[in-house]
Design a protein around this motif. Structure first.
Motif, PDB file in Angstrom:
ATOM      1  N   GLU A 128      -5.632  -2.154  29.449  1.00 26.52           N
ATOM      2  CA  GLU A 128      -4.274  -1.686  29.718  1.00 26.52           C
ATOM      3  C   GLU A 128      -4.234  -0.170  29.888  1.00 26.52           C
ATOM      4  N   GLU A 129      -4.988   0.536  29.020  1.00 24.72           N
ATOM      5  CA  GLU A 129      -5.019   1.993  29.116  1.00 24.72           C
ATOM      6  C   GLU A 129      -5.516   2.474  30.470  1.00 24.72           C
ATOM      7  N   MET A 130      -6.503   1.778  30.995  1.00 21.96           N
ATOM      8  CA  MET A 130      -7.136   2.249  32.231  1.00 21.96           C
ATOM      9  C   MET A 130      -6.647   1.502  33.454  1.00 21.96           C
ATOM     10  N   ASN A 131      -5.711   0.601  33.302  1.00 17.69           N
ATOM     11  CA  ASN A 131      -5.192  -0.214  34.395  1.00 17.69           C
ATOM     12  C   ASN A 131      -6.331  -0.829  35.205  1.00 17.69           C
ATOM     13  N   MET A 132      -7.113  -1.604  34.487  1.00 15.54           N
ATOM     14  CA  MET A 132      -8.337  -2.131  35.078  1.00 15.54           C
ATOM     15  C   MET A 132      -8.212  -3.645  35.140  1.00 15.54           C
ATOM     16  N   ALA A 133      -8.782  -4.241  36.193  1.00 13.92           N
ATOM     17  CA  ALA A 133      -8.812  -5.699  36.264  1.00 13.92           C
ATOM     18  C   ALA A 133     -10.069  -6.187  35.549  1.00 13.92           C
TER      19      ALA A 133
END
Lengths: 364, 306
Positions: free
Chosen positions: A219-224
């Motif tokens: 969530e912090e890095m907006n990563m899939a």
């Protein structure tokens, strides 16, 4: 350019990953063994997609093919893998040369592996191994990289990161090593993280901590995240969508809720029903329902459903005609590869009452 | 670290004492020194006088005790044949032998590790196959055969290199090559298999997944780990290398310990033989000690002293 293609192009823009007809074969002198056939799927930014299946179903091969790490072991990949990074640039990973691939690996797509005990180099300090990932992709000074590495160790909740920076992998426990792996993988803030059974080798408590860390940093890095596992309990906790793999093909795709409440493929329902739940009356005294037989190592037959030999619903058609992965009905996003999906579903009904009663080892 | 070195020294001394004891007994069991010292047909009285002069009339146990006691007083004995303290005879010869063995070791590493790397990377390709075959051949040829072949070709026919002595750099080429050959061959094969093993490890896949370049994967991640195996093998081969040097020194009349040692063995010159064996043992132990230190440097899992 027809409309259909435009829509496809448009949807492709939004996806981090668009895998089209990915196949992997290992060729010997005379033999050719297909271990992955026509796998297609996509992952949207910030989404967690689980890839589940038994050992030998092709999960890890899929993961390794995405980063083209399978070719050194003799695998031949075909198909297309469109990857769009957070800056909106799209490339076909399968068309990249070695240098371009290196710029993607560990930078835009990272991977963590199943075995934290063997996945770190025993003769290099963990600090070195993390800074190496930073320095491989970014133009920063060694001191800057070290500072960032310590920060990353802090983020994955390793106590006293400054002191542990120079320690070697064997000075860490399994769970701590997996945290180091995560720190290493996230060093360059990738758009996609491929996690290949990252918690399988760990005990349950450690497992939960690692999952928490992955979730938080995602969530912090907006990563899939493409999360590969055979543990349906984990899937129900973290995944937005699920893909079920059997014998080198995806046989069902659905959002997590739908999959557990109303599985479409007989294999999926078999997997779900075979899961024990803590404190459940089910399975006490009576054996849990198990799917008979084992996964064939490599599918030998030219035609027919790969699951048909183990399927109690199989009819003559299943043995002769390969079912294609298609939408269950025009209004549904659930895709299933089974000739009899509709019939079986009406026969089985919904598993929702079971799930809600806590009879299955998953949460609704 | 001091304790580590201390325990190494104690172990080395025990090893040397055992080596000496075996040499002491072997020399006496295999023949009587007097047969070689006295010319044929000397009278019995002279023989007996000589025997008691050299102290050989005493029992083996007494001789052993006396010799050990003298060694502790810094006296390694006097050569029966040369009538000189053996220590003087060997001082000049210690360095040439150490140089010969050291150079052969360095040459082996300089050649075999790159060859092993190429053989590993070109596995199943002509280059890899060629290196493997050459290594096999090199391993099969005894070093004295190679030494004689080298002399035939480069000294006798071509006249490029001197066949004996150690005066110039040119003198080093053939003895070092002949001595290193077996080690080059075996180290090449071990380097290849060690690297292949390492390259199939999970952490190599991790390094590639990080986007580390091929060269770094090979050197930083691959070779560093492969070196652990290579150095282990090297340590085991050192004894063979040093004993090989005895033969090579004789073929090339290299003024080292080995040449004198063979003479001492043939003539049953007990003090000369015993001291020579101790010196060869010391060289083996010394090189092994260096190997152990290198070992600690490359593998952080090994803690000195634990």
């Amino acid at each position: 350019m027809n409309d259909h293609f435009k829509i496809y192009e448009h949807s492709r823009q939004r996806n981090v990953l668009d895998v089209r007809n990915l196949s992997v074969a290992f060729t010997g002198r005379k033999t050719k063994k297909t271990v992955l056939s026509d796998v297609s799927f996509s992952i949207r930014p910030g989404e967690t997609v689980a890839l589940v299946g038994e050992s030998g179903s092709g999960k890890s091969v899929t993961a390794l093919s995405l980063l083209r790490l399978i070719e050194r072991s003799g695998g031949v990949i075909s198909g297309a893998t469109y990857f769009t990074d957070n800056d909106g640039q799209t490339v076909d990973i399968l068309a990249q040369d070695e240098k371009e691939l290196r710029a993607i690996r560990g930078n835009k797509i990272s991977m963590i592996f199943q075995e934290p005990m063997t996945s770190l180099n025993p003769v290099l300090s963990v600090g070195f191994q993390i800074t190496e990932a930073i320095l491989a992709h970014r133009d920063v000074s060694a001191e800057e990289a070290k500072r960032e590495a310590i920060d990353l160790l802090h983020k994955v909740e390793i106590p006293d990161p400054e002191r542990r920076f120079g320690d070697y992998p064997q000075q860490f426990s399994g769970g701590m090593r997996q945290r180091v792996m995560i720190a290493m993988a996230l060093a360059c803030k990738p758009s996609l993280l491929i996690a290949d059974e990252p918690t399988t080798a760990l005990d349950v408590t450690t497992q939960a901590r690692i999952l928490d860390i992955i979730q938080r940093l995602k969530e912090e890095m907006n990563m899939a995240v493409l999360f590969i596992t055979h543990d349906l309990g984990i899937v129900s906790e973290i995944a937005d969508r699920v893909m079920v793999m059997y014998c080198g093909s995806i046989i069902e795709k659905a959002d997590t809720r739908n999959l557990f409440n109303a599985p479409s493929h007989p294999y999926t329902s078999g997997l779900i029903l075979s899961m024990p739940a803590v404190g459940s009356a089910r399975g006490k005294g009576v054996p849990l329902p198990a799917i008979p037989g084992t996964v064939p190592a490599v599918w030998q037959g030219a035609r027919g459903c790969t699951f048909s030999p183990r399927c109690s619903y199989a009819i003559e058609r299943c043995r002769h005609e390969t079912p294609l992965l298609q939408r269950r009905n025009p209004h549904s996003f659930v895709e299933v590869a089974c000739h009899r999906a509709a019939e079986i579903r009406s026969m089985l009904g919904s598993l929702l009452p079971w799930v809600e009663a806590g009879e299955l080892g998953i949460t609704a | 670290m001091a304790g580590y070195i201390g325990s190494k020294v104690v172990k080395a001394l025990i090893t040397l004492w055992l080596i000496f004891t075996v040499a002491f007994l072997a020399a006496r069991i295999s023949g009587d020194a007097m047969d070689f010292i006295m010319p044929e047909g000397m009278n019995e009285e002279a023989r007996e006088a000589m025997t008691s002069y050299l102290g050989l009339d005493k029992s083996w146990l007494e001789q052993y005790w006396l010799y050990v006691r003298n060694v502790f007083h810094g006296d390694l004995g006097t050569s029966f044949h040369f009538r000189q303290p053996v220590i003087d005879l060997y001082t000049q010869r210690f360095i040439p032998t150490l140089t010969l063995c050291g150079l052969a070791m360095l040459l082996s590493m300089a050649i075999s590790i790159p060859l092993g790397v190429i053989a590993a990377l070109k596995k199943n390709r002509p280059a890899g196959f060629l290196i493997q075959s050459a290594a096999f051949l090199g391993y099969a040829v005894p070093n004295f055969v190679l030494a004689i072949l080298l002399i035939l070709v480069f000294s006798f026919h071509l006249g490029w290199l001197p066949s004996s002595g150690s005066d110039t750099m040119m003198h080093y080429i053939m003895p070092v090559t002949a001595l290193a050959c077996t080690l080059i061959a075996s180290l090449t094969r071990f380097s290849r298999s060690a690297l292949l093993d390492v390259l199939s490890q999970d952490y190599i896949r991790t390094a590639r997944a990080k986007g580390v370049g091929n060269f770094s994967v090979l050197t930083v991640h691959g070779l560093r780990n492969a070196m652990i195996t290579i150095v282990t093998v090297l340590g085991l081969q050192v004894a063979a290398l040093v004993s090989g040097s005895v033969v090579i020194e004789n073929v090339f009349s290299w003024p080292g310990i080995g040449e004198l040692l063979v003479f001492a063995a043939i003539k049953r010159d007990y003090p000369l033989l015993q001291t020579g064996v101790i010196l060869v043992g010391t060289i083996v132990i010394f090189i092994n000690f260096i190997v152990d230190v290198v070992y600690v440097l490359i593998d952080p899992r090994i803690q000195p002293g634990s």
